[in-house]
Design a protein around this motif. Structure first.
Motif, PDB file in Angstrom:
ATOM      1  N   LEU A 277      -2.631   4.867   8.532  1.00  0.00           N
ATOM      2  CA  LEU A 277      -2.816   6.370   9.164  1.00  0.00           C
ATOM      3  C   LEU A 277      -1.985   6.379  10.481  1.00  0.00           C
ATOM      4  CD1 LEU A 277      -5.829   4.875   8.796  1.00  0.00           C
ATOM      5  CD2 LEU A 277      -6.820   6.772  10.303  1.00  0.00           C
ATOM      6  N   VAL A 279      -1.081   8.757  13.548  1.00  0.00           N
ATOM      7  CA  VAL A 279      -1.768   9.541  14.519  1.00  0.00           C
ATOM      8  C   VAL A 279      -0.936  10.189  15.624  1.00  0.00           C
ATOM      9  CG1 VAL A 279      -3.726   9.497  16.044  1.00  0.00           C
ATOM     10  CG2 VAL A 279      -3.796   7.928  14.048  1.00  0.00           C
ATOM     11  N   VAL A 285      -4.671  13.011  13.149  1.00  0.00           N
ATOM     12  CA  VAL A 285      -4.306  12.279  11.970  1.00  0.00           C
ATOM     13  C   VAL A 285      -3.358  13.157  11.272  1.00  0.00           C
ATOM     14  CG1 VAL A 285      -4.735  10.720   9.826  1.00  0.00           C
ATOM     15  CG2 VAL A 285      -6.302  10.825  11.684  1.00  0.00           C
ATOM     16  N   SER A 288      -1.745  10.003   5.817  1.00  0.00           N
ATOM     17  CA  SER A 288      -2.228   8.593   5.838  1.00  0.00           C
ATOM     18  C   SER A 288      -2.057   8.487   4.237  1.00  0.00           C
ATOM     19  CB  SER A 288      -3.914   8.804   5.737  1.00  0.00           C
ATOM     20  OG  SER A 288      -4.337   9.895   4.960  1.00  0.00           O
ATOM     21  N   ALA A 292      -6.168   4.734   2.248  1.00  0.00           N
ATOM     22  CA  ALA A 292      -7.163   5.464   3.624  1.00  0.00           C
ATOM     23  C   ALA A 292      -8.116   6.289   2.839  1.00  0.00           C
ATOM     24  CB  ALA A 292      -6.420   6.068   4.714  1.00  0.00           C
ATOM     25  N   SER A 293      -7.733   7.308   1.847  1.00  0.00           N
ATOM     26  CA  SER A 293      -8.669   8.247   1.478  1.00  0.00           C
ATOM     27  C   SER A 293      -9.756   7.647   0.550  1.00  0.00           C
ATOM     28  CB  SER A 293      -7.813   9.203   0.458  1.00  0.00           C
ATOM     29  OG  SER A 293      -6.845   9.830   1.249  1.00  0.00           O
ATOM     30  N   LEU A 298     -10.962   9.437   4.184  1.00  0.00           N
ATOM     31  CA  LEU A 298     -10.047  10.179   5.145  1.00  0.00           C
ATOM     32  C   LEU A 298      -9.458  11.192   4.610  1.00  0.00           C
ATOM     33  CD1 LEU A 298      -9.320  10.175   8.135  1.00  0.00           C
ATOM     34  CD2 LEU A 298      -7.268   8.851   7.550  1.00  0.00           C
ATOM     35  N   PRO A 300      -7.084  14.167   5.968  1.00  0.00           N
ATOM     36  CA  PRO A 300      -6.507  14.937   7.050  1.00  0.00           C
ATOM     37  C   PRO A 300      -6.444  16.559   7.005  1.00  0.00           C
ATOM     38  CG  PRO A 300      -4.978  13.050   6.357  1.00  0.00           C
ATOM     39  CD  PRO A 300      -6.134  13.480   5.311  1.00  0.00           C
ATOM     40  N   VAL A 319      -9.546   3.245  15.809  1.00  0.00           N
ATOM     41  CA  VAL A 319      -8.414   4.236  15.709  1.00  0.00           C
ATOM     42  C   VAL A 319      -8.225   4.870  17.277  1.00  0.00           C
ATOM     43  CG1 VAL A 319      -7.638   6.299  14.789  1.00  0.00           C
ATOM     44  CG2 VAL A 319      -8.824   4.530  13.464  1.00  0.00           C
TER      45      VAL A 319
END
Length: 613
Positions: A277, A279, A285, A288, A292-293, A298, A300, A319
């Protein structure tokens, strides 16, 4: 083979070496236990039977003398009772013939006993007192002595056999120790060498990839990484080479090529199997990777509130924490071990992530964001748990042979199975002390395993800090006085209480005080104190000892770690157990030390909320 499998394979030789050594040690203790049991089962019964027969025949003879002296009824009852006892002991001996010459000696005893019994029956039927006395002196008394001598012969055979078997058992023990030392050294060397080799092979592609990245950062866009294979690192290397190629093309062409290279960079990041990620300063965020997805869900592109609602709370918390630390100017955040891994629950089960963060810098050197990588260490964590389970199982299995060994040594030292020379007694006393230390190590390993697996529940209640500190001081008062060390607790506010498990926290304080006394010279001092505040209660154990070098202070709470060159003592698990207990109380533990000026070990516990009970 994947990169994870390579890392696991690199640690497998050590696990196998530990398992092999543990099984051999278990077999060693079992062998020694069997040797001791042979002495008890084969010879001890014969010794007891021989002693019983001697006692019984003496009581029979005494009964005959009582009848000669005029007490006929008492002597007759005593003789009859002990004739039955003699037969019982003789039957036990005839059923437990184990040594050379013992069968002939037992047959001789049976023959002499039959003669003595026949003479005794003839004597009982004697006509008058004068003839009975003469018959006793000429026939009965010699037959009695013959039976007693025959019983003594059996006793001597078994006592000599027990001494010989004891010597053989000791020789077997010395031989097994030498073999165990050789096997341990050999397996440790081979496993260590193989682990180092496999680890080097697993990490070598990363090293080459790192060197290539450094060359490209210095401007050498012609640099390429040559890594073959189908694992994650090879895929990353391929994507890295593609990125370098695009950068090189951009340098030669236009801005459009730069954007293309940026896409290649994103592809390289997407190829990493762990969530990454990016950030911003405000906690948003900005980017990514695919992991992460896929793993965290996740996205964004969604509003921040909706996006975080779909992510496990533990991931969100870590995080936010790492983002604050990085933007606070603390630099990169690197985990120190599996203890810092974060558990997150998903539909397919729990996963563990080891978080790490690196700052992103702007053109002026300011922190513009943070890169947070959540390394999936689920399999490694389970492997570590499996290793702990193996250690706990081996430690648990050690208990039974240890108990048998301690019992055998105790019987020998009490001379229950024969007399000992002074040197033998000294050796057995040293063996008993070693068994005690090994039993303590086994108990520590089991306690540590229970704490790791969460099987030990903290029984928290409001406890008086004054009573807690006084109890710990009382435990170590004698040891401190023997070494002329001043051991004291600073005064505690009367009536001050804390919500904790008194037994476990007493163990933590006792470990810290014991370590302080061990590493403090005569004439020094050890002080125990508390520092209450609104948010936390801080305990401190300060000494004037030798201190801990700075390079070892971060490892002082690791299992089996001892500072090189320091005074030896303990199993190396006390501080680890203390750390786990404090962690179970949701507290923190640490040390502040300076060489030559002593150390202060401290730990904190959350303050009890108002109205706790």
């Amino acid at each position: 083979m994947s990169f994870r499998k390579r890392l696991i394979l690199a640690q497998l030789p050590l696990a196998l070496a530990m398992t092999a050594t543990g099984f051999f040690s278990l077999e060693t203790f079992s062998t020694l236990g069997r040797r001791s049991q042979e002495i008890l089962t084969e010879n001890y019964q014969s010794v007891v039977a021989a002693q019983g027969m001697k006692d019984s025949v003496e009581r029979i003879d005494r009964g005959a003398l009582m009848r000669l002296s005029g007490d006929g009824e008492t002597g007759k009852r005593q003789s009859a009772e002990h004739r039955r006892r003699f037969e019982t002991h003789l039957a036990v001996q005839e059923a437990n013939i184990t040594e050379r010459g013992e069968r002939e000696a037992t047959a001789n005893l049976r023959d002499r006993w039959e003669r003595y019994r026949a003479a005794y029956d003839q004597w009982e039927a004697g006509p008058d007192r004068g003839q009975a006395r003469a018959f006793y002196q000429s026939q009965l008394a010699p037959a009695f002595l013959a039976v007693k001598d025959a019983a003594d012969a059996i006793l001597v055979i078994n006592q000599e056999a027990m001494a010989l078997k004891s010597d053989r058992a000791q020789e077997v023990g010395r031989h097994l120790r030498r073999i165990a030392l050789f096997i341990f050294a050999g397996t440790l060397f081979l496993a260590g060498t193989l682990s180092v080799y496999l680890t080097h092979r697993a990490l070598d592609p990363l090293s080459r990839l790192s060197q290539a990245a450094r060359r490209i950062a210095e401007g050498d866009l012609e640099m390429r990484v040559k890594i073959t294979g189908k694992d994650e690192v090879s895929q990353l290397a391929a994507e890295f080479n593609a990125m370098a190629e695009r950068l090189n093309e951009y340098r030669k062409t236009s801005l459009g090529e730069l954007l293309k290279a940026q896409l290649e960079m994103q592809a390289a990041i997407d190829s990493i199997p762990d969530p990454i990620l990016f950030v911003g300063p405000d906690g948003e965020v900005t980017n990514s990777n695919r992991a992460a997805s896929r793993i965290l869900g996740l996205n964004p592109d969604l509003p921040a509130e909706e996006m975080w609602s779909r992510i496990p709370a533990s991931i969100k918390a870590v995080v936010e924490r790492l983002t604050k630390q990085v933007h606070g100017g603390n630099g990169a955040q690197v985990p120190k071990g599996f203890d810092e891994s974060v558990r997150a629950s998903f539909a397919d089960g729990d996963r563990y992530f080891l978080p790490r963060a690196s700052p992103l810098y702007g053109e002026r050197g300011e922190v513009t964001g943070a890169t947070i990588m959540l390394q999936d260490v689920t399999r490694l964590r389970r492997f570590d748990e499996l290793r702990n389970d193996i250690v706990a199982t081996v430690a648990h299995e050690f208990r039974t042979p240890l108990t048998s060994l301690q019992m055998a040594i105790h019987l020998c030292l009490d001379q229950k199975v024969g007399s000992l020379t002074e040197k033998q007694a000294d050796l057995l006393s040293a063996a008993r002390e070693d068994c005690g230390r090994l039993r303590g190590l086994v108990d520590d390993l089991l306690d540590l395993s229970r704490l790791h697996t969460g099987k030990v529940e903290m029984q928290k209640r409001l406890a008086s800090l004054k009573d807690l500190l006084e109890g710990v001081i009382a435990q170590h008062k004698v040891a401190a006085e023997e070494r002329s060390i001043r051991l004291a607790a600073e005064p505690v506010t009367p009536g001050l209480e804390a919500l904790l498990d008194p037994t476990r926290i007493s163990l933590v304080l006792s470990n810290l005080v014991g370590n302080a006394l061990r590493h403090t010279s005569e004439g020094g001092q050890v002080v125990v104190r508390t520092r209450p505040s609104d948010k936390a209660l801080r305990f401190e154990v300060a000494d004037t000892g030798e201190g801990i070098p700075p390079e070892y202070q971060d490892r002082i709470f690791d299992k089996f770690f001892q500072v090189p060159g320091a005074r030896v003592g303990g199993s190396g698990l006390g501080l680890t157990i203390a750390k786990e207990i404090v962690k179970a109380h949701e507290g923190q533990i640490g040390v502040e030390s300076e060489l030559g000026k002593g150390s202060t070990f401290w730990f904190t516990l959350p303050s009890a909320p108002a109205g706790s009970s």
